[in-house]
Enzyme design. Structure first.
Site, PDB file in Angstrom:
ATOM      1  N   ASP A 153       0.624  -1.336   0.047  1.00 53.44           N
ATOM      2  CA  ASP A 153      -0.109   0.064  -0.217  1.00 53.44           C
ATOM      3  C   ASP A 153       0.982   1.405   0.099  1.00 53.44           C
ATOM      4  O   ASP A 153       1.899   1.461   0.699  1.00 53.44           O
ATOM      5  CB  ASP A 153      -0.881  -0.081   1.599  1.00 53.44           C
ATOM      6  CG  ASP A 153      -1.700  -1.146   1.394  1.00 53.44           C
ATOM      7  OD1 ASP A 153      -1.818  -1.877   0.398  1.00 53.44           O
ATOM      8  OD2 ASP A 153      -2.433  -1.175   2.210  1.00 53.44           O
ATOM      9  N   ASP A 276      -5.621   1.688   8.648  1.00 56.05           N
ATOM     10  CA  ASP A 276      -5.536   2.414   7.514  1.00 56.05           C
ATOM     11  C   ASP A 276      -6.382   3.829   7.796  1.00 56.05           C
ATOM     12  O   ASP A 276      -7.019   4.276   7.096  1.00 56.05           O
ATOM     13  CB  ASP A 276      -6.303   1.857   6.183  1.00 56.05           C
ATOM     14  CG  ASP A 276      -5.625   0.392   6.198  1.00 56.05           C
ATOM     15  OD1 ASP A 276      -4.461   0.080   6.788  1.00 56.05           O
ATOM     16  OD2 ASP A 276      -6.188  -0.434   5.616  1.00 56.05           O
ATOM     17  N   GLU A 327     -10.646  -1.764   3.296  1.00 53.52           N
ATOM     18  CA  GLU A 327      -9.515  -1.242   3.606  1.00 53.52           C
ATOM     19  C   GLU A 327      -9.203   0.112   3.079  1.00 53.52           C
ATOM     20  O   GLU A 327      -9.739   0.355   2.190  1.00 53.52           O
ATOM     21  CB  GLU A 327      -8.315  -2.130   3.088  1.00 53.52           C
ATOM     22  CG  GLU A 327      -8.350  -3.664   3.759  1.00 53.52           C
ATOM     23  CD  GLU A 327      -7.227  -4.677   3.406  1.00 53.52           C
ATOM     24  OE1 GLU A 327      -6.290  -4.936   4.242  1.00 53.52           O
ATOM     25  OE2 GLU A 327      -6.876  -4.699   2.172  1.00 53.52           O
TER      26      GLU A 327
END
Length: 606
Positions: A153, A276, A327
């Site tokens: 990510d 996150d 997410e």
């Protein structure tokens, strides 16, 4: 070529997006006298390092079981555990263990889970430098990649003083997932990237998972005017079950180094999947907002000082796709094209549950009052990208000129761990500017290539207009290319039911793309694109809805290992990885019943 010198790492970096790579087994052939090993029972070992240098070069075997390393000084562990797949039978590549804090000292390293017979004991060495020269043929030219190791990510992205900062989930000790830290790269043009080292490392609260950064212009947190404040998930493993909580760190040198906040963690929950955090300033309410993923929903918090957070609401029940965990959220306000109106867009990444298997990014359009988001189309699922390799997409904070610039991870959890690269794994999409447009009364997201991509163009090749009624080949269109170029084309349809074109090479590897006119679809087939046998999930056909097929505009961004298709200025996007044995150097067009005219084709080297 761009010189790369950061924290003792020296090498060169390919122009565009290459944060170059690690050296191979030639770097070390035998252990130096200053490194010795004592083997104990039960695969326990002690490495003795005398007169330490900047790096201890660790030989890695990608498919080996993990061992554990602990630095020991004065009989005490220093730092956190490092999980490394040390070489047992063969050396695939090396990674550097940074010993700069101990240069000239004698230290010990506790190595657990490694047999005495492993080849690593003869290959470990000390060095003052670490070779990052690129030796990977599939490393993209103009897409961001890690200098070495694993990447997933994008994290903590912000713009300040002319520099775009990208942090990312990074394993500096191998090309498989683990040891999650925030790697750091910078750019001034969103194309050429410089690796800046690892910015935020694991601590007592756990590994450093995904998050965001803000520029605190008004010093609301008390760390200083203009301080960069990063928020991330601390992921703490435990024998009783892993836990996730939100922590923060601040930087007073524009994101180069960070200091952990002593009051961490700042947000906690009993939820198992709780991660996150994306933080932004909500001007009407004069407060900060944090949106983060909590299982199958997004939780929203507010704060005046970035330290004390209040739960406000949750979003997600009976909304969108729920085939996997939610997410990497983002919440941004975007203009509606052709109006003075603005709407809020909630970006929600999901894994699995994507339209073609594995991960994907969905979005919702609606209203936000600083505390609660309301989706205006609760019965619809909207996708940001129609390929298989677009995930964890988030936007830069503090972007200039009111822009909203997004960047995604260009891969899929179905096969990321077995991609045919060794010295690095993971790349990012090109930057995309976001806006909204209206179609049939519905607000949809436009993801257009950022204008910086046009500035990156080099040589160009123009092709005269031609009519296609059967098959039309352009064999020399990409002569001399290294697999990194952009194709811009416009097509006028005169009754063809299919408008098809193929990129191919001399090995017979190809990517077929076509517009299915009756179904109003754009299709990409990578099943014969090159190396595809590393995963049964990789050969795929992906499909995107299109607005019209009478007048077509399409931009294709081809790099050494990816194709990104942007139709009609970004009204649809499709991102897919490819791994051809040599660059695609031929393009052919085919008509299905009827004809069409290719009004223009321009190829730009990038």
């Amino acid at each position: 070529m761009i010189s790369l010198k950061k924290q003792g790492i020296a090498g060169t970096m390919k122009t565009a997006c290459m944060c170059t790579l690690i050296g191979l087994a030639s770097m070390a052939n035998a252990a130096e006298p200053s490194v010795s090993v004592r083997h104990l029972a039960s695969e326990q070992n002690i490495l003795l390092v005398k007169d330490a240098k900047r790096y201890l070069l660790l030989p890695v075997q990608d498919n080996a079981p993990e061992g554990k390393l602990y630095i020991v000084v004065n009989n005490q562990y220093e730092g956190s555990v490092i999980n490394v797949r040390l070489a047992r039978e063969k050396v695939d590549y090396y990674v550097p263990l940074d010993l700069s804090a101990y240069v000239g000292q004698d230290i010990s390293i506790d190595v657990q889970g490694m047999p005495e017979s492993a080849v690593c004991w003869k290959k470990i060495s000390l060095s003052d430098t670490f070779d990052t020269t690129n030796r990977e043929k599939f490393r993209p030219v103009y897409h961001h990649t890690p200098a070495y190791g694993w990447m997933n990510d994008p994290n903590g992205m912000f713009y300040k003083d002319g520099v775009w900062h990208l942090y990312f989930q990074h394993n500096p000790y191998g090309s498989t997932w683990g040891n999650m830290t925030w790697g750091h790269s910078t750019t001034t043009d969103l194309v050429n990237w410089k690796f800046e080292g690892d910015a935020i490392l694991p601590d007592a609260w756990g590994s450093i998972f995904s998050g965001s950064s803000v520029v605190d212009h008004d010093n609301t947190a008390g760390f200083g005017e203009g301080a960069v404040v990063a928020f991330y998930t601390s992921a703490k493993p435990s024998p009783w079950g892993d836990v996730q909580m939100q922590s923060m760190a601040y930087s007073t040198d524009n994101g180069k180094t960070f200091t952990k906040y002593t009051g961490n963690p700042v947000v906690t929950s009993a939820k198992r999947d709780f991660r996150d955090p994306k933080v932004f300033w909500y001007a009407p309410g004069k407060h900060w907002v944090m949106i983060l993923a909590g299982g199958q929903e997004m939780d929203i918090y507010s704060s005046k000082n970035l330290k004390d957070w209040k739960y406000e609401s949750s979003f997600g029940a009976k909304q969108g796709a729920h085939g996997g965990v939610w997410e990497c959220p983002d919440l941004v306000e975007l203009p509606v094209e052709g109006t003075k109106e603005k709407k809020w867009v909630l970006i929600c990444n999901i894994n699995p549950g994507g339209p073609f298997g594995g991960n994907a990014a969905q979005y919702f359009v609606g209203t936000f009052d600083g505390k609660k988001f309301v989706n205006e189309s609760p019965t619809q699922t909207k996708w940001m990208d129609w390929g298989k390799d677009h995930y964890a997409t988030v936007t830069f904070s503090n972007a200039p000129d009111g822009r909203c610039v997004a960047l995604g991870w260009m891969s899929n959890w179905q096969y990321q761990g077995v991609l045919p690269t060794l010295q690095f794994r993971g790349s990012n999409t090109i930057a995309r500017d976001l806006s909204l447009y209206r179609k049939d009364g519905e607000l949809l997201l436009r993801c257009a290539p950022s204008p910086e991509m046009e500035k990156a163009r080099k040589e160009q090749v123009l092709v005269p207009p031609f009519k296609v009624s059967d098959t039309y080949e352009i064999p020399s269109l990409f002569e001399g290319n290294e697999g990194a170029y952009e194709i811009v084309m416009t097509i006028k349809n005169s009754g063809a039911s299919r408008i098809a074109f193929t990129l191919s090479n001399s090995k017979g590897e190809k990517v077929d793309m076509y517009y299915d006119v009756p179904r109003e679809q754009f299709v990409m087939d990578r099943s014969e694109s090159g190396k595809v046998d590393f995963s049964a999930d990789f050969p795929a056909v992906t499909v995107a809805p299109v607005s019209a097929t009478d007048n077509i505009s399409l931009r294709l961004f081809i790099d050494r290992s990816s194709i990104e298709a942007f139709g009609d200025g970004g009204k649809f996007v499709m991102t897919n990885q490819v791994f051809p044995s040599e660059p695609y150097n031929k393009m052919s067009f085919v008509s299905g019943r009827g004809s069409y005219t290719v009004k223009s084709i321009t190829v730009y080297k990038l």
